[in-house]
Write a protein that holds these residues in place. Structure first.
Motif, PDB file in Angstrom:
ATOM      1  N   ASN A 169       0.810  -1.221   0.000  1.00  0.00           N
ATOM      2  CA  ASN A 169       0.000   0.000   0.000  1.00  0.00           C
ATOM      3  C   ASN A 169       0.842   1.270   0.000  1.00  0.00           C
ATOM      4  N   GLN A 170       2.095   1.170   0.437  1.00  0.00           N
ATOM      5  CA  GLN A 170       2.979   2.341   0.391  1.00  0.00           C
ATOM      6  C   GLN A 170       3.771   2.409  -0.917  1.00  0.00           C
ATOM      7  N   THR A 171       3.595   1.407  -1.779  1.00  0.00           N
ATOM      8  CA  THR A 171       4.325   1.362  -3.049  1.00  0.00           C
ATOM      9  C   THR A 171       3.405   1.552  -4.251  1.00  0.00           C
ATOM     10  N   LYS A 172       2.260   0.879  -4.251  1.00  0.00           N
ATOM     11  CA  LYS A 172       1.359   0.867  -5.406  1.00  0.00           C
ATOM     12  C   LYS A 172       0.990   2.272  -5.901  1.00  0.00           C
ATOM     13  N   PRO A 173       0.638   3.216  -5.024  1.00  0.00           N
ATOM     14  CA  PRO A 173       0.220   4.537  -5.525  1.00  0.00           C
ATOM     15  C   PRO A 173       1.346   5.320  -6.193  1.00  0.00           C
ATOM     16  N   TYR A 174       2.594   4.911  -5.980  1.00  0.00           N
ATOM     17  CA  TYR A 174       3.734   5.702  -6.433  1.00  0.00           C
ATOM     18  C   TYR A 174       4.548   5.016  -7.529  1.00  0.00           C
ATOM     19  N   GLU A 175       4.173   3.809  -7.937  1.00  0.00           N
ATOM     20  CA  GLU A 175       4.984   3.062  -8.890  1.00  0.00           C
ATOM     21  C   GLU A 175       5.113   3.808 -10.227  1.00  0.00           C
ATOM     22  N   LYS A 176       6.323   3.799 -10.779  1.00  0.00           N
ATOM     23  CA  LYS A 176       6.551   4.419 -12.086  1.00  0.00           C
ATOM     24  C   LYS A 176       6.042   3.522 -13.210  1.00  0.00           C
ATOM     25  N   GLN A 177       6.274   2.230 -13.073  1.00  0.00           N
ATOM     26  CA  GLN A 177       5.858   1.268 -14.095  1.00  0.00           C
ATOM     27  C   GLN A 177       4.642   0.506 -13.604  1.00  0.00           C
ATOM     28  N   ASP A 182       2.668  -5.177  -8.137  1.00  0.00           N
ATOM     29  CA  ASP A 182       2.043  -6.500  -8.117  1.00  0.00           C
ATOM     30  C   ASP A 182       3.077  -7.594  -8.384  1.00  0.00           C
ATOM     31  N   LYS A 183       4.047  -7.287  -9.235  1.00  0.00           N
ATOM     32  CA  LYS A 183       5.134  -8.244  -9.477  1.00  0.00           C
ATOM     33  C   LYS A 183       5.946  -8.450  -8.205  1.00  0.00           C
ATOM     34  N   ALA A 184       6.212  -7.360  -7.477  1.00  0.00           N
ATOM     35  CA  ALA A 184       6.945  -7.471  -6.212  1.00  0.00           C
ATOM     36  C   ALA A 184       6.156  -8.299  -5.202  1.00  0.00           C
ATOM     37  N   ARG A 185       4.838  -8.113  -5.187  1.00  0.00           N
ATOM     38  CA  ARG A 185       4.001  -8.892  -4.276  1.00  0.00           C
ATOM     39  C   ARG A 185       4.089 -10.375  -4.603  1.00  0.00           C
ATOM     40  N   ALA A 186       4.024 -10.720  -5.891  1.00  0.00           N
ATOM     41  CA  ALA A 186       4.129 -12.122  -6.295  1.00  0.00           C
ATOM     42  C   ALA A 186       5.484 -12.703  -5.891  1.00  0.00           C
ATOM     43  N   ASP A 187       6.536 -11.905  -6.034  1.00  0.00           N
ATOM     44  CA  ASP A 187       7.885 -12.368  -5.685  1.00  0.00           C
ATOM     45  C   ASP A 187       8.012 -12.655  -4.183  1.00  0.00           C
ATOM     46  N   VAL A 188       7.495 -11.746  -3.356  1.00  0.00           N
ATOM     47  CA  VAL A 188       7.640 -11.942  -1.909  1.00  0.00           C
ATOM     48  C   VAL A 188       6.719 -13.058  -1.416  1.00  0.00           C
ATOM     49  N   MET A 189       5.578 -13.248  -2.079  1.00  0.00           N
ATOM     50  CA  MET A 189       4.725 -14.387  -1.731  1.00  0.00           C
ATOM     51  C   MET A 189       5.482 -15.685  -1.966  1.00  0.00           C
ATOM     52  N   SER A 190       6.239 -15.751  -3.054  1.00  0.00           N
ATOM     53  CA  SER A 190       7.048 -16.945  -3.335  1.00  0.00           C
ATOM     54  C   SER A 190       8.112 -17.156  -2.270  1.00  0.00           C
ATOM     55  N   ILE A 191       8.727 -16.057  -1.828  1.00  0.00           N
ATOM     56  CA  ILE A 191       9.744 -16.145  -0.771  1.00  0.00           C
ATOM     57  C   ILE A 191       9.142 -16.730   0.509  1.00  0.00           C
ATOM     58  N   VAL A 192       7.974 -16.203   0.882  1.00  0.00           N
ATOM     59  CA  VAL A 192       7.317 -16.650   2.118  1.00  0.00           C
ATOM     60  C   VAL A 192       6.901 -18.111   2.011  1.00  0.00           C
ATOM     61  N   ARG A 214      12.481  -6.066  -1.421  1.00  0.00           N
ATOM     62  CA  ARG A 214      11.903  -6.274  -2.753  1.00  0.00           C
ATOM     63  C   ARG A 214      10.947  -5.147  -3.124  1.00  0.00           C
ATOM     64  N   PHE A 215      10.111  -4.712  -2.196  1.00  0.00           N
ATOM     65  CA  PHE A 215       9.207  -3.603  -2.501  1.00  0.00           C
ATOM     66  C   PHE A 215       9.982  -2.290  -2.668  1.00  0.00           C
TER      67      PHE A 215
END
Length: 424
Positions: A169-177, A182-192, A214-215
């Motif tokens: 929630n602190q990243t999504k509103p500010y993302e450049k791309q 959402d890609k970062a979220r998928a990556d950290v879900m895999s880590i967990v 990652r975020f």
């Protein structure tokens, strides 16, 4: 042939048995989307065939209205509606399906959901057992058995879910791309999830550091946005069905949603047990165990906060002891029905950390939360001059348009404040 109408569902109901684990599908209401994304996979690793329900159309609410008295609280109506709608879809075998619901055991109608769900299921799916997840000794003949090992895994899952939600929630509103968050979220879900599969889930500092890092890699635009806190009754605070996708709406309005950690609610429940000993002089090993548990979980929370501070990209989650101090400014910690003193505590803590705009989500029928939430707004506004709070009612008759229009009025004031501060 037995007439089903004459059967008393309060005495004759299907009971959950541990041996059903390998042959039953367990349906879970989508109450905590961020955390259940982890917990669903965790339970599958434990051998349970579980599914978090995602059906959230108006049909779900209508099914709830058919089976639950309209004086019952809105979260119960949503939960029952999700179950019935899912079972009617034809996707599940009613003879090998169960539904799972949590019970806090506190002074809340949620502790009575089991009987209401059984009554609803009895009308159309009488063979479906209701499984209770509780730590209060309720529903002993149909409870979900959790050993210490699984309990620890669930506690870690809450911490990881909180960190992912908080960073996202602190990243999504500010993302450049677009899509990078959402890609970062998928990556950290895999880590967990890999950590659970490989037995390294206890290395929470390493895993939490990986989540934050990652975020933090996501490229961000350097802009100021309106930050909006979401507080209130726990179901409508987190559930997309209960709050009409409130987080998504705030993102669509170019805002940053700020949703307090679920672990705060867990610690709130533990502290209430500790306070009972202080307020009422109760004694016993139960209260000693709660003190030990609180010390362990709060100690973990403080280390996670330290990680957020050290990395520096994100505002840290709130320290629970700070929340307790905030509560003491507004409401006595003896007020523990529903979410009680936690709601004004979160509103005060949000104001003190730069989130002055707040949606206080209030479901119909949740009287403790109306009193501790909506009832504390005037006091909070007197304490924090710029605090901008709107209490939004969620019930079967409240339209999404009306709810969003109320929030938009609050956002108009928020944008004026943001512009005024930016000019200084």
């Amino acid at each position: 042939m037995e007439d089903k109408i004459t059967v008393d569902y309060r005495e004759n109901y299907p009971k959950w048995k541990d041996e059903y684990k390998s042959s039953y599908k367990i349906l879970i209401p989508d109450m905590l989307p961020w955390h259940f994304a982890i917990i669903e996979q965790l339970l599958k690793m434990e051998g349970y065939d579980v599914e978090v329900l995602k059906n959230d159309t108006r049909v779900v609410i209508d099914e709830g209205l058919k089976h639950v008295h309209n004086d019952t609280c809105y979260p119960c109506l949503c939960v029952v509606g999700q179950y019935i709608d899912a079972l009617k879809s034809g996707k599940y075998d009613p003879d090998h399906t169960a539904v799972l619901i949590s019970q806090s055991g506190g002074g809340c109608r949620a502790s009575n959901y089991v009987a209401l769900i059984r009554k609803a299921l009895h009308a159309e799916f009488p063979n479906v057992p209701v499984v209770s997840l509780n730590f209060s000794g309720l529903e002993k003949d149909s409870s979900f058995k959790i050993g210490l090992k699984l309990l620890l895994k669930l506690a870690y899952a809450i911490f990881y879910g909180d960190s992912i939600m908080w960073c996202y929630n602190q990243t999504k509103p500010y993302e450049k791309q677009e899509g990078a968050t959402d890609k970062a979220r998928a990556d950290v879900m895999s880590i967990v999830l890999d950590a659970y599969k490989n037995g390294g889930y206890k290395k929470y500092k390493r895993i939490n550091k990986a989540i934050i890092s990652r975020f933090a890699e996501v490229e961000r635009r350097d802009v100021k946005k309106v930050k909006v806190g979401i507080v209130g009754e726990i179901y409508v605070k987190y559930s997309y069905l209960g709050n009409n996708h409130l987080e998504d709406f705030l993102l669509s309005e170019d805002c940053e949603p700020v949703v307090p950690a679920l672990m705060d609610f867990v610690l709130y429940c533990i502290v209430n047990n500790i306070n009972d000993q202080r307020f009422y002089g109760r004694k016993g090993i139960f209260y000693t165990a709660n003190k030990i548990l609180y010390k362990i979980l709060h100690g973990m929370q403080k280390k996670i906060i330290a990680q957020f501070k050290k990395e520096g990209t994100f505002e840290p989650i709130h320290d629970f002891e700070h929340l307790r101090a905030c509560a003491d400014k507004v409401l006595n910690q003896g007020v523990k029905m529903g979410e009680g003193w936690l709601i004004p505590a979160e509103m005060a803590a949000l104001a003190e950390t730069g989130t002055e705009n707040i949606v206080c989500a209030q479901p119909f029928g949740c009287l403790p939360n109306h009193i501790a939430g909506k009832g504390a707004i005037r006091t909070l506004k007197n304490m924090y001059a710029d605090e901008n709070i709107v209490a939004v009612d969620y019930d079967p008759s409240a339209t999404k348009v009306n709810q969003e229009n109320r929030i938009k009025l609050m956002l108009a004031t928020a944008r004026e404040h943001l512009a005024a501060h930016s000019d200084k």
